[in-house]
Motif scaffolding. Structure first.
Motif, PDB file in Angstrom:
ATOM      1  N   ALA A 241      -6.939  -4.359   9.634  1.00 47.66           N
ATOM      2  CA  ALA A 241      -5.718  -3.713  10.135  1.00 47.66           C
ATOM      3  C   ALA A 241      -4.922  -3.113   8.991  1.00 47.66           C
ATOM      4  CB  ALA A 241      -4.875  -4.719  10.915  1.00 47.66           C
ATOM      5  N   ALA A 242      -4.821  -3.830   7.863  1.00 41.50           N
ATOM      6  CA  ALA A 242      -4.081  -3.303   6.706  1.00 41.50           C
ATOM      7  C   ALA A 242      -4.728  -2.034   6.170  1.00 41.50           C
ATOM      8  CB  ALA A 242      -4.006  -4.365   5.610  1.00 41.50           C
ATOM      9  N   GLU A 243      -6.059  -2.012   6.090  1.00 38.01           N
ATOM     10  CA  GLU A 243      -6.771  -0.816   5.614  1.00 38.01           C
ATOM     11  C   GLU A 243      -6.574   0.362   6.560  1.00 38.01           C
ATOM     12  OE1 GLU A 243     -10.580  -1.581   2.958  1.00 38.01           O
ATOM     13  OE2 GLU A 243     -10.867  -2.323   5.007  1.00 38.01           O
ATOM     14  N   GLU A 244      -6.744   0.127   7.850  1.00 42.55           N
ATOM     15  CA  GLU A 244      -6.668   1.228   8.811  1.00 42.55           C
ATOM     16  C   GLU A 244      -5.245   1.760   8.947  1.00 42.55           C
ATOM     17  OE1 GLU A 244      -9.218   2.666   9.699  1.00 42.55           O
ATOM     18  OE2 GLU A 244     -10.821   1.182   9.557  1.00 42.55           O
ATOM     19  N   ILE A 245      -4.256   0.886   8.898  1.00 43.42           N
ATOM     20  CA  ILE A 245      -2.870   1.363   9.001  1.00 43.42           C
ATOM     21  C   ILE A 245      -2.477   2.142   7.748  1.00 43.42           C
ATOM     22  CG2 ILE A 245      -0.455   0.666   9.226  1.00 43.42           C
ATOM     23  CD1 ILE A 245      -2.294   0.567  11.831  1.00 43.42           C
ATOM     24  N   GLU A 246      -2.978   1.760   6.590  1.00 44.50           N
ATOM     25  CA  GLU A 246      -2.728   2.564   5.390  1.00 44.50           C
ATOM     26  C   GLU A 246      -3.329   3.966   5.552  1.00 44.50           C
ATOM     27  OE1 GLU A 246      -1.709   3.779   1.404  1.00 44.50           O
ATOM     28  OE2 GLU A 246      -0.834   2.552   3.001  1.00 44.50           O
ATOM     29  N   PHE A 247      -4.530   4.049   6.127  1.00 37.22           N
ATOM     30  CA  PHE A 247      -5.148   5.359   6.403  1.00 37.22           C
ATOM     31  C   PHE A 247      -4.278   6.181   7.348  1.00 37.22           C
ATOM     32  CE2 PHE A 247      -7.662   7.770   9.509  1.00 37.22           C
ATOM     33  CZ  PHE A 247      -8.191   8.747   8.675  1.00 37.22           C
ATOM     34  N   VAL A 248      -3.821   5.563   8.431  1.00 41.50           N
ATOM     35  CA  VAL A 248      -3.003   6.288   9.409  1.00 41.50           C
ATOM     36  C   VAL A 248      -1.675   6.715   8.777  1.00 41.50           C
ATOM     37  CG1 VAL A 248      -1.789   6.127  11.614  1.00 41.50           C
ATOM     38  CG2 VAL A 248      -4.086   5.179  11.391  1.00 41.50           C
ATOM     39  N   ALA A 249      -1.087   5.860   7.947  1.00 38.97           N
ATOM     40  CA  ALA A 249       0.170   6.208   7.275  1.00 38.97           C
ATOM     41  C   ALA A 249      -0.023   7.441   6.390  1.00 38.97           C
ATOM     42  CB  ALA A 249       0.664   5.035   6.436  1.00 38.97           C
ATOM     43  N   ARG A 250      -1.161   7.512   5.708  1.00 40.87           N
ATOM     44  CA  ARG A 250      -1.440   8.679   4.867  1.00 40.87           C
ATOM     45  C   ARG A 250      -1.592   9.938   5.718  1.00 40.87           C
ATOM     46  NH1 ARG A 250      -6.259   9.437   0.308  1.00 40.87           N
ATOM     47  NH2 ARG A 250      -5.677  11.582  -0.233  1.00 40.87           N
TER      48      ARG A 250
ATOM     49  N   SER B 256       0.831  -1.202   0.000  1.00 37.07           N
ATOM     50  CA  SER B 256       0.000   0.000   0.000  1.00 37.07           C
ATOM     51  C   SER B 256       0.869   1.257   0.000  1.00 37.07           C
ATOM     52  CB  SER B 256      -0.946  -0.011   1.198  1.00 37.07           C
ATOM     53  OG  SER B 256      -0.275  -0.353   2.393  1.00 37.07           O
ATOM     54  N   PRO B 257       0.481   2.282  -0.769  1.00 31.78           N
ATOM     55  CA  PRO B 257       1.389   3.406  -1.073  1.00 31.78           C
ATOM     56  C   PRO B 257       1.927   4.172   0.130  1.00 31.78           C
ATOM     57  CG  PRO B 257      -0.512   3.453  -2.529  1.00 31.78           C
ATOM     58  CD  PRO B 257      -0.773   2.381  -1.531  1.00 31.78           C
ATOM     59  N   TYR B 258       1.061   4.558   1.052  1.00 34.10           N
ATOM     60  CA  TYR B 258       1.531   5.401   2.155  1.00 34.10           C
ATOM     61  C   TYR B 258       2.299   4.589   3.195  1.00 34.10           C
ATOM     62  CZ  TYR B 258      -0.894   9.389   0.220  1.00 34.10           C
ATOM     63  OH  TYR B 258      -1.296  10.424  -0.610  1.00 34.10           O
ATOM     64  N   ALA B 259       1.818   3.382   3.513  1.00 35.43           N
ATOM     65  CA  ALA B 259       2.578   2.541   4.441  1.00 35.43           C
ATOM     66  C   ALA B 259       3.943   2.201   3.853  1.00 35.43           C
ATOM     67  CB  ALA B 259       1.799   1.263   4.757  1.00 35.43           C
TER      68      ALA B 259
ATOM     69  N   THR C 257       5.581   4.028   1.726  1.00 32.52           N
ATOM     70  CA  THR C 257       6.372   5.261   1.798  1.00 32.52           C
ATOM     71  C   THR C 257       7.061   5.374   3.154  1.00 32.52           C
ATOM     72  OG1 THR C 257       4.922   6.424   0.252  1.00 32.52           O
ATOM     73  CG2 THR C 257       6.272   7.787   1.711  1.00 32.52           C
ATOM     74  N   MET C 258       6.313   5.097   4.236  1.00 32.35           N
ATOM     75  CA  MET C 258       6.915   5.111   5.572  1.00 32.35           C
ATOM     76  C   MET C 258       8.055   4.094   5.658  1.00 32.35           C
ATOM     77  SD  MET C 258       5.125   7.392   7.252  1.00 32.35           S
ATOM     78  CE  MET C 258       4.937   8.253   5.698  1.00 32.35           C
ATOM     79  N   ALA C 259       7.808   2.901   5.090  1.00 36.58           N
ATOM     80  CA  ALA C 259       8.819   1.850   5.141  1.00 36.58           C
ATOM     81  C   ALA C 259      10.079   2.238   4.374  1.00 36.58           C
ATOM     82  CB  ALA C 259       8.235   0.552   4.583  1.00 36.58           C
ATOM     83  N   CYS C 260       9.899   2.954   3.256  1.00 38.19           N
ATOM     84  CA  CYS C 260      11.052   3.375   2.453  1.00 38.19           C
ATOM     85  C   CYS C 260      11.801   4.531   3.099  1.00 38.19           C
ATOM     86  CB  CYS C 260      10.597   3.749   1.041  1.00 38.19           C
ATOM     87  SG  CYS C 260      10.069   2.326   0.056  1.00 38.19           S
ATOM     88  N   LEU C 261      11.124   5.296   3.934  1.00 38.45           N
ATOM     89  CA  LEU C 261      11.784   6.350   4.699  1.00 38.45           C
ATOM     90  C   LEU C 261      12.486   5.795   5.943  1.00 38.45           C
ATOM     91  CD1 LEU C 261       8.989   9.074   4.474  1.00 38.45           C
ATOM     92  CD2 LEU C 261      11.309   9.305   3.576  1.00 38.45           C
ATOM     93  N   GLY C 262      12.165   4.556   6.284  1.00 34.33           N
ATOM     94  CA  GLY C 262      12.731   3.971   7.494  1.00 34.33           C
ATOM     95  C   GLY C 262      12.066   4.495   8.751  1.00 34.33           C
TER      96      GLY C 262
END
Length: 220
Positions: free
Chosen positions: A177-186, A103-106, A108-113
């Protein structure tokens, strides 16, 4: 003559259904990501196959294996990430399903470390935060070991330079959980582009997590 029932028919159908929902929800693209369901009483898991688009997937394509990786039904090659599914089922006895997304925003967080702190109370779908596992090549035992070592008692984990993995007692809860964490990451990404987000305290997150235990409709 009655048709013989497919082994783990219900679980295989769920893998197909939620695979489609991953794509429809924007949690992955193409053949990315994977998901599985584990039935502890039989010691068998149903896992998505490698390299088949979700809109072409049928229950017969879903592979049934033992936790040790022995294929007991199905002709397809299981997902290349099978090893971290197995590792998660071994380290978390309550887990009945695993979902892995790009998922794009999660991601993105992972790629930023970056871990995802409790910037919004819905991070409680994971726990008090979403931790980060170190980078390792996809499909390797090193990645599986890193995932198993970093998951702790959280329900979501970022994989550095890779994506997100979530766990739950069943596939609907792992997918939620995957849906909600993607929302929070965004939300976290957007908040950081504007300023410094306010982070909820550990005490508040403990209250949130406790309230989550009794949230929703209960069986009569």
């Amino acid at each position: 003559m009655a048709q013989e029932r497919m082994l783990m028919e219900k679980e295989r159908a769920l893998v197909v259904e939620f695979g489609m929902r991953m794509v429809q929800s924007g949690l992955t693209t193409g053949t990315g990501g994977n998901l599985s369901v584990f039935r502890r009483e039989s010691g068998l898991l149903a896992v998505s196959p490698s390299g088949i688009a979700y809109d072409r997937l049928s229950p017969g394509d879903v592979v049934v294996l033992t936790l040790d990786g022995e294929v007991v039904d199905g002709t397809r090659t299981p997902t290349s990430e099978l090893s971290f599914h197995q590792a998660l089922y071994r380290v978390r006895s309550e887990v009945g399903a695993v979902v892995h997304t790009h998922s794009p925003y999660a991601t993105t967080m992972a790629c930023l470390g970056w871990e995802i702190p409790p910037v919004h109370y819905l991070v409680g779908f994971s726990g008090k935060k979403v931790p980060l596992a170190p980078y390792a090549t996809f499909g390797t035992e090193r990645l599986a070991a890193g995932v198993a070592g970093a998951i702790g008692d959280y329900n979501a984990l970022l994989l550095a330079n890779h994506g997100l993995v979530t766990v739950g007692v069943d596939l609907p809860s792992a997918f939620a959980a995957a849906e909600e964490i993607e929302f929070v990451a965004r939300i976290y990404y957007q908040a950081r582009t504007v300023g410094t987000p306010q982070i909820l305290s550990d005490a508040e997150m403990a209250r949130v997590i406790e309230k989550f235990r009794t949230y929703g409709q209960k069986k009569a």
